[in-house]
Motif scaffolding. Structure first.
Motif, PDB file in Angstrom:
ATOM      1  N   LEU A 153     -53.580 -75.682 -41.002  1.00  0.00           N
ATOM      2  CA  LEU A 153     -54.264 -74.400 -41.116  1.00  0.00           C
ATOM      3  C   LEU A 153     -53.454 -73.371 -40.350  1.00  0.00           C
ATOM      4  CD1 LEU A 153     -56.688 -72.506 -41.716  1.00  0.00           C
ATOM      5  CD2 LEU A 153     -57.741 -73.387 -39.606  1.00  0.00           C
ATOM      6  N   GLU A 154     -53.032 -72.322 -41.035  1.00  0.00           N
ATOM      7  CA  GLU A 154     -52.301 -71.252 -40.359  1.00  0.00           C
ATOM      8  C   GLU A 154     -53.298 -70.356 -39.634  1.00  0.00           C
ATOM      9  OE1 GLU A 154     -48.416 -68.915 -41.480  1.00  0.00           O
ATOM     10  OE2 GLU A 154     -50.137 -67.984 -42.503  1.00  0.00           O
ATOM     11  N   LEU A 155     -53.111 -70.217 -38.320  1.00  0.00           N
ATOM     12  CA  LEU A 155     -54.005 -69.406 -37.503  1.00  0.00           C
ATOM     13  C   LEU A 155     -53.448 -68.008 -37.281  1.00  0.00           C
ATOM     14  CD1 LEU A 155     -54.924 -72.149 -34.895  1.00  0.00           C
ATOM     15  CD2 LEU A 155     -56.331 -71.316 -36.790  1.00  0.00           C
ATOM     16  N   ARG A 156     -52.139 -67.926 -37.103  1.00  0.00           N
ATOM     17  CA  ARG A 156     -51.390 -66.676 -36.976  1.00  0.00           C
ATOM     18  C   ARG A 156     -50.115 -66.883 -37.767  1.00  0.00           C
ATOM     19  NH1 ARG A 156     -51.847 -65.273 -30.502  1.00  0.00           N
ATOM     20  NH2 ARG A 156     -54.082 -64.918 -30.496  1.00  0.00           N
ATOM     21  N   PRO A 157     -49.434 -65.825 -38.145  1.00  0.00           N
ATOM     22  CA  PRO A 157     -48.207 -66.021 -38.926  1.00  0.00           C
ATOM     23  C   PRO A 157     -47.249 -67.002 -38.243  1.00  0.00           C
ATOM     24  CG  PRO A 157     -48.803 -63.712 -38.911  1.00  0.00           C
ATOM     25  CD  PRO A 157     -49.743 -64.407 -37.950  1.00  0.00           C
ATOM     26  N   GLY A 158     -46.955 -68.099 -38.939  1.00  0.00           N
ATOM     27  CA  GLY A 158     -46.027 -69.102 -38.435  1.00  0.00           C
ATOM     28  C   GLY A 158     -46.612 -70.060 -37.410  1.00  0.00           C
ATOM     29  N   GLU A 159     -47.887 -69.936 -37.087  1.00  0.00           N
ATOM     30  CA  GLU A 159     -48.521 -70.818 -36.104  1.00  0.00           C
ATOM     31  C   GLU A 159     -49.665 -71.567 -36.772  1.00  0.00           C
ATOM     32  OE1 GLU A 159     -48.289 -69.201 -31.751  1.00  0.00           O
ATOM     33  OE2 GLU A 159     -49.091 -67.613 -33.043  1.00  0.00           O
TER      34      GLU A 159
END
Length: 163
Positions: free
Chosen positions: A38-44
């Motif tokens: 699951l992407e929480l922030r761009p690239g994270e």
């Protein structure tokens, strides 16, 4: 306390539970046997296990689905019916950190409804965080809240990858 996080979306049938997960992932998602990112922030990203259709609708016990799962974060739909006490009982017995968004009113509900099953009190008394949100409103603020909660919990435990 177990070092696992349970994120539940609680509501009546057609309240917006699956819509919430689809909006969180940015695409249509369904339950599968393995965890996903699951992407929480761009690239994270963080690894999660999703139960999109509620255990109550599927007439299955949460423990039968989750006992073999190793993901530290579980996302789960929960239908507001009497049998949801089984799912909640499992989560509390396993000592998950617990956050529940209760869609009240849900998308298809005519109005808010009282907690006639006592679920809110049971969760709060057990240390869960419960947020009552409208399923009639757009999902963006609910999604932002979910992302921030998951990000805070998982970054503290160094579970976030990327970035």
């Amino acid at each position: 306390m177990a070092d696992r996080l349970f994120i539940g979306i609680l509501g009546h049938r057609s309240s917006g539970k699956s819509y919430t997960w689809n909006a969180l992932f940015g695409k249509t998602v369904r339950t599968r046997r393995s965890p996903r990112m699951l992407e929480l922030r761009p690239g994270e990203c963080v690894e999660v296990f999703l139960i999109s259709g509620s255990n109550e609708e599927r007439k299955q016990y949460a423990g039968d689905v989750l006992d073999d799962q190793s993901a530290r974060i579980v996302l789960c739909s929960m239908q507001y019916v009497e049998s949801v006490s089984s799912t909640i009982g499992y989560v509390l017995k396993e000592d998950f950190w617990t956050y529940v968004q209760w869609l009240n009113p849900g998308y298809s509900d005519t109005d808010e409804y009282p907690d006639y099953l006592g679920i809110g009190n049971r969760l709060i008394f057990s240390g869960a965080t419960v947020a009552i949100r409208s399923g009639k409103d757009g999902a963006q603020s609910r999604i932002k809240e979910l992302r921030e909660y998951i990000y805070g919990w998982s970054s503290f435990r160094r579970l976030v990858v990327g970035g």
